[in-house]
Design a protein around this motif. Sequence first.
Motif, PDB file in Angstrom:
ATOM      1  N   HIS A 178      -6.706  -9.977   0.520  1.00 20.45           N
ATOM      2  CA  HIS A 178      -5.438  -9.464   1.035  1.00 20.45           C
ATOM      3  C   HIS A 178      -5.411  -9.590   2.556  1.00 20.45           C
ATOM      4  O   HIS A 178      -6.381  -9.219   3.230  1.00 20.45           O
ATOM      5  N   PRO A 179      -4.331 -10.089   3.117  1.00 18.99           N
ATOM      6  CA  PRO A 179      -4.278 -10.335   4.573  1.00 18.99           C
ATOM      7  C   PRO A 179      -4.392  -9.089   5.431  1.00 18.99           C
ATOM      8  O   PRO A 179      -4.662  -9.196   6.631  1.00 18.99           O
ATOM      9  N   VAL A 180      -4.236  -7.895   4.858  1.00 17.80           N
ATOM     10  CA  VAL A 180      -4.300  -6.688   5.672  1.00 17.80           C
ATOM     11  C   VAL A 180      -5.712  -6.484   6.240  1.00 17.80           C
ATOM     12  O   VAL A 180      -5.887  -5.806   7.261  1.00 17.80           O
ATOM     13  N   LEU A 181      -6.725  -7.092   5.611  1.00 12.51           N
ATOM     14  CA  LEU A 181      -8.091  -6.954   6.097  1.00 12.51           C
ATOM     15  C   LEU A 181      -8.567  -8.169   6.883  1.00 12.51           C
ATOM     16  O   LEU A 181      -9.757  -8.290   7.181  1.00 12.51           O
ATOM     17  N   LYS A 182      -7.667  -9.050   7.237  1.00 10.14           N
ATOM     18  CA  LYS A 182      -8.057 -10.264   7.946  1.00 10.14           C
ATOM     19  C   LYS A 182      -8.712  -9.962   9.285  1.00 10.14           C
ATOM     20  O   LYS A 182      -9.798 -10.473   9.595  1.00 10.14           O
ATOM     21  N   ALA A 202     -10.763  -6.244  -0.093  1.00 17.17           N
ATOM     22  CA  ALA A 202      -9.671  -7.211   0.055  1.00 17.17           C
ATOM     23  C   ALA A 202      -9.327  -7.857  -1.284  1.00 17.17           C
ATOM     24  O   ALA A 202      -8.144  -8.105  -1.582  1.00 17.17           O
ATOM     25  N   SER A 203     -10.331  -8.137  -2.114  1.00 10.44           N
ATOM     26  CA  SER A 203     -10.076  -8.753  -3.409  1.00 10.44           C
ATOM     27  C   SER A 203      -9.394  -7.774  -4.364  1.00 10.44           C
ATOM     28  O   SER A 203      -8.458  -8.147  -5.088  1.00 10.44           O
ATOM     29  N   LEU A 204      -9.833  -6.514  -4.370  1.00  9.03           N
ATOM     30  CA  LEU A 204      -9.200  -5.525  -5.239  1.00  9.03           C
ATOM     31  C   LEU A 204      -7.738  -5.320  -4.857  1.00  9.03           C
ATOM     32  O   LEU A 204      -6.859  -5.229  -5.729  1.00  9.03           O
ATOM     33  N   LEU A 205      -7.456  -5.260  -3.568  1.00  9.93           N
ATOM     34  CA  LEU A 205      -6.066  -5.136  -3.126  1.00  9.93           C
ATOM     35  C   LEU A 205      -5.273  -6.380  -3.488  1.00  9.93           C
ATOM     36  O   LEU A 205      -4.082  -6.305  -3.819  1.00  9.93           O
ATOM     37  N   GLY A 206      -5.928  -7.553  -3.436  1.00  5.16           N
ATOM     38  CA  GLY A 206      -5.261  -8.787  -3.840  1.00  5.16           C
ATOM     39  C   GLY A 206      -4.878  -8.760  -5.307  1.00  5.16           C
ATOM     40  O   GLY A 206      -3.783  -9.215  -5.685  1.00  5.16           O
ATOM     41  N   LEU A 213       1.446  -3.916  -8.122  1.00  4.53           N
ATOM     42  CA  LEU A 213       1.135  -2.489  -8.039  1.00  4.53           C
ATOM     43  C   LEU A 213       1.251  -1.936  -6.634  1.00  4.53           C
ATOM     44  O   LEU A 213       1.201  -0.718  -6.446  1.00  4.53           O
ATOM     45  N   LEU A 214       1.342  -2.801  -5.634  1.00  2.69           N
ATOM     46  CA  LEU A 214       1.499  -2.342  -4.245  1.00  2.69           C
ATOM     47  C   LEU A 214       2.987  -2.283  -3.924  1.00  2.69           C
ATOM     48  O   LEU A 214       3.564  -3.189  -3.324  1.00  2.69           O
ATOM     49  N   GLN A 215       3.606  -1.199  -4.335  1.00  2.00           N
ATOM     50  CA  GLN A 215       5.034  -1.001  -4.150  1.00  2.00           C
ATOM     51  C   GLN A 215       5.301   0.398  -3.635  1.00  2.00           C
ATOM     52  O   GLN A 215       4.421   1.264  -3.627  1.00  2.00           O
ATOM     53  N   LYS A 227     -15.358   7.823   1.233  1.00  2.32           N
ATOM     54  CA  LYS A 227     -14.670   7.893   2.526  1.00  2.32           C
ATOM     55  C   LYS A 227     -13.190   7.542   2.431  1.00  2.32           C
ATOM     56  O   LYS A 227     -12.458   7.684   3.407  1.00  2.32           O
ATOM     57  N   GLY A 228     -12.749   7.052   1.283  1.00  5.95           N
ATOM     58  CA  GLY A 228     -11.333   6.727   1.108  1.00  5.95           C
ATOM     59  C   GLY A 228     -10.953   5.376   1.669  1.00  5.95           C
ATOM     60  O   GLY A 228      -9.799   5.177   2.060  1.00  5.95           O
ATOM     61  N   GLY A 229     -11.898   4.435   1.697  1.00  2.38           N
ATOM     62  CA  GLY A 229     -11.620   3.127   2.282  1.00  2.38           C
ATOM     63  C   GLY A 229     -10.568   2.339   1.536  1.00  2.38           C
ATOM     64  O   GLY A 229      -9.675   1.722   2.147  1.00  2.38           O
ATOM     65  N   LEU A 230     -10.608   2.354   0.205  1.00  2.00           N
ATOM     66  CA  LEU A 230      -9.641   1.574  -0.568  1.00  2.00           C
ATOM     67  C   LEU A 230      -8.233   2.116  -0.377  1.00  2.00           C
ATOM     68  O   LEU A 230      -7.273   1.342  -0.218  1.00  2.00           O
ATOM     69  N   SER A 231      -8.079   3.435  -0.367  1.00  2.00           N
ATOM     70  CA  SER A 231      -6.763   4.038  -0.129  1.00  2.00           C
ATOM     71  C   SER A 231      -6.278   3.754   1.289  1.00  2.00           C
ATOM     72  O   SER A 231      -5.086   3.528   1.524  1.00  2.00           O
TER      73      SER A 231
END
Length: 516
Positions: A178-182, A202-206, A213-215, A227-231
């Motif tokens: 996912h580009p948000v972690l570029k 990044a892959s899980l978000l992709g 699901l990202l809406q 630590k809540g990194g994925l959220s």
Amino acid sequence: MENRESNTPSSEPDVNNEAKANKTISKIKNKTPLTIPDPSTNIVDGKMRCAFYILKKKRYCRCDPANGMTYCVEHSYLLNGKDIERKRVACPLNPKHSCYEDQLDKHVRKCNARQSNVEPYFVKDINSGELDGRKVTEVKEKVSVNTIPMEELKTFITKVEQLYTEHCPLIEEEVYFHPVLKDEAQTPLYGAPALKHIKQQASLLGHMEELGLLQDNIRFIEFGSGKGGLSHWAQLALSHCKNCNFTLVDRGAVRYKLDRMHREENQGPNFERLRMDIQDLDLSRVPSIVQHAGPLVAMSKHLCGAATDLSINCLSRIRTSPLQKEPICSTEQENHDLNQSNIDNEKNDLNSEGQEKTGDKRMDTLESLAKKPKIDGSCGVLNKSWVKGVVIALCCHHRCEWQSYVGKDFMLQHGIKERDFKILTTMTSWRTCGTRSSTTQTEKHNAEHYNHDRYGTLKPEEREEIGRKCKLLIDIGRMKHMEKLGYNVSLKAYTSTDISLENIALIAIPRNTSNS
């Protein structure tokens, strides 16, 4: 006699010791008396600090004093009640520390010793794997590959190979970024371990992006959040959305949580944390989820062993479609407030302490904690939330437990009972404990450990492959269970094995996606 006389200590050491003693005494007599500076000079960064002088460090305490006080909380006992109007009382949750009596309510709400059983969504062992209201009794016998005969182990491996061939599909490798972690991935300060975590997130978000699901208008639930990194990264990927919310579930307290980056109004939605064991969490009673009345997305990065099964049981109490009348759940909950009994137990414990003066105050505090929205009905029937998708990165299959495992039906249908399941979970460790690099220092260890007699003729590479198949069999049982709950389920290799050997993700979408 001559030898004995020669070994007799001479008088020289006594003279030396006397000289050293006299020298020490003269130092003490000539020592300059200690002068303690005036407390008003203890100013750090423009602020007056605590007036307690630390003799060992030859300086004043650098902690901030309380409002209108000369000492910090740690050293306020020196006042002995002379100049202090605020009284300190023992914490009702952990008497090993204290707090101000007028701040008791506030302290109990944030105290690390706060019990989760006063929350309305706490239901003891609700997700622990009960059948028809009766718990599955686990065999206490310790079973592993080390405790069974070699012939039995060989027979069981043959059975695993057969079941794998019949039921396990080919796992496709679908790696996204996912580009948000570029920018984060290009940070030069990060080493290899940190970059591995970034690539997995990044892959899980992709995958979530690919599944839609990202809406906006979605409440995300991260199980085993840490630590809540994925959220955190999911929220940044939805920075343009205003109505998405996040609920993080973890039974432990961790430091350096990424929640701190979402506390201000301009930093997106605040993260809600539920410090509770998933085993005791009833999502249909969580006030924020009840009020949401919309789609939910469950996610997790490396949800260890039994925690995955507990999370699936937890989600089974939420509908899979907005048109579904009620969820499919494994057990019905009684229509009464289970939390009141927990409050009564706390009151009894407090009364037994014999602290009459603060007892009423403590009881009032515990009662105030219980005054939160509660939900009547069973299995979340009145809950209008529904699950839109599930993305869970699996790991630690050796920590799976028969009681909480959701795929028991699949295993029993193919002749794998509780004892066999324990052997299966033990063999899963072969996947991540495979071939080690051969160096001068480790060559002998590898030869002794990986070629042990208990493995027979199995080579390390063969055991690693068997461990992989054991893991997939456990995951197939989970798939079959979730299909009964109304999901389309698949297993994906979301990252490469050089990033992590635990590279399988369970992805589930409700069948009635047209209703979403």
